[in-house]
Design an enzyme around this catalytic site. Structure first.
Site, PDB file in Angstrom:
ATOM      1  CG  ASN A  73       4.466  -1.711   5.129  1.00  0.00           C
ATOM      2  OD1 ASN A  73       5.585  -1.998   5.549  1.00  0.00           O
ATOM      3  ND2 ASN A  73       3.494  -2.604   5.101  1.00  0.00           N
TER       4      ASN A  73
ATOM      5  CB  CYS B 284      -3.546   1.798   7.217  1.00  0.00           C
ATOM      6  SG  CYS B 284      -3.227   3.282   8.204  1.00  0.00           S
ATOM      7  NE  ARG B 285      -4.493   1.537   1.910  1.00  0.00           N
ATOM      8  CZ  ARG B 285      -4.344   2.280   0.831  1.00  0.00           C
ATOM      9  NH1 ARG B 285      -5.248   2.196  -0.130  1.00  0.00           N
ATOM     10  NH2 ARG B 285      -3.324   3.096   0.696  1.00  0.00           N
ATOM     11  CB  SER B 286       0.324  -3.449   2.839  1.00  0.00           C
ATOM     12  OG  SER B 286       1.141  -2.483   3.437  1.00  0.00           O
TER      13      SER B 286
ATOM     14  CG  ASP C 188      -5.144   5.699   2.845  1.00  0.00           C
ATOM     15  OD1 ASP C 188      -5.178   5.210   3.990  1.00  0.00           O
ATOM     16  OD2 ASP C 188      -4.225   6.434   2.440  1.00  0.00           O
TER      17      ASP C 188
ATOM     18  CB  CYS D 102      -0.973  -0.015   1.182  1.00  0.00           C
ATOM     19  SG  CYS D 102      -0.204   0.064   2.812  1.00  0.00           S
TER      20      CYS D 102
HETATM   21  P1  4NP Z   1      -1.717   2.862   4.172  1.00  0.00           P
HETATM   22  O1  4NP Z   1      -2.299   4.230   4.772  1.00  0.00           O
HETATM   23  O2  4NP Z   1      -1.216   3.181   2.780  1.00  0.00           O
HETATM   24  O3  4NP Z   1      -2.895   1.953   4.141  1.00  0.00           O
HETATM   25  O4  4NP Z   1      -0.624   2.410   5.114  1.00  0.00           O
HETATM   26  C1  4NP Z   1      -1.525   5.386   4.865  1.00  0.00           C
HETATM   27  C2  4NP Z   1      -0.752   5.617   5.968  1.00  0.00           C
HETATM   28  C3  4NP Z   1       0.011   6.768   6.069  1.00  0.00           C
HETATM   29  C4  4NP Z   1      -0.031   7.696   5.063  1.00  0.00           C
HETATM   30  C5  4NP Z   1      -0.808   7.475   3.949  1.00  0.00           C
HETATM   31  C6  4NP Z   1      -1.554   6.315   3.841  1.00  0.00           C
HETATM   32  N1  4NP Z   1       0.732   8.891   5.165  1.00  0.00           N
HETATM   33  O5  4NP Z   1       0.588   9.765   4.305  1.00  0.00           O
HETATM   34  O6  4NP Z   1       1.503   9.046   6.122  1.00  0.00           O
END
Ligand code: 4NP
Length: 147
Positions: A10, A12-14, A117, A7
């Protein structure tokens, strides 16, 4: 078989996808190694977002010991399949593919839909867990030897 979940952050989702897929594969007795990575580098070295840790724990899966890392070109060699959460991840990862064989390893986890997200919305972690679990179950069906 080696599977990589990707994602943006790295955190939240992955990490959820890694934990869920490893849990399902282990439960089916499949010799699969699952890892995850982010296309971005902001959270490298951190653990998963506590809201993802909680959502996973609510479903009996512990992802708290995962450590964030960034996606790298070497991953195309090290993994058989690379599953991304959304179209941004898809184009970011694809842009790093050294050849057609590498590019062919990259697929959206949900096939034709994106995993949204949840970072800016606490209420989305549970629905995102459910979506990712659905996608992982479908992949187990498609890739397990006795399917
Ligand atoms: P993820 O979510 O891609 O599912 O891990 C996010 C976590 C942090 C950020 C963006 C998306 N960020 O911009 O810090």
């Amino acid at each position: 078989m080696k599977l990589l979940m990707v994602c943006l952050g790295n955190i939240c989702r992955s990490p959820l996808a890694e934990g869920i897929m490893q849990h399902l594969a282990d439960g089916q007795g499949l010799d699969w190694q699952v890892d995850s990575a982010g296309t971005g580098s902001w959270h490298v070295g951190e653990g998963p977002d506590r809201r993802s840790v909680r959502a996973a724990r609510n479903h009996g899966i512990d992802i708290s010991r995962q450590v964030c890392r960034q996606f790298r070109r070497k991953d195309f060699r090290d993994f058989d399949h690379i599953f991304v959460m959304d179209k941004y991840n898809f184009s970011d990862v694809l842009a790093m593919a050294p050849d057609e064989e590498a590019a062919a390893k990259v697929k959206l986890l949900l096939g034709d839909r994106e995993v949204p997200d949840p970072y800016y919305d606490d209420s989305q972690f549970e629905p995102v867990f459910v979506l990712i679990e659905l996608g992982c179950k479908e992949i187990v069906k498609q890739l397990s030897p006795d399917s």
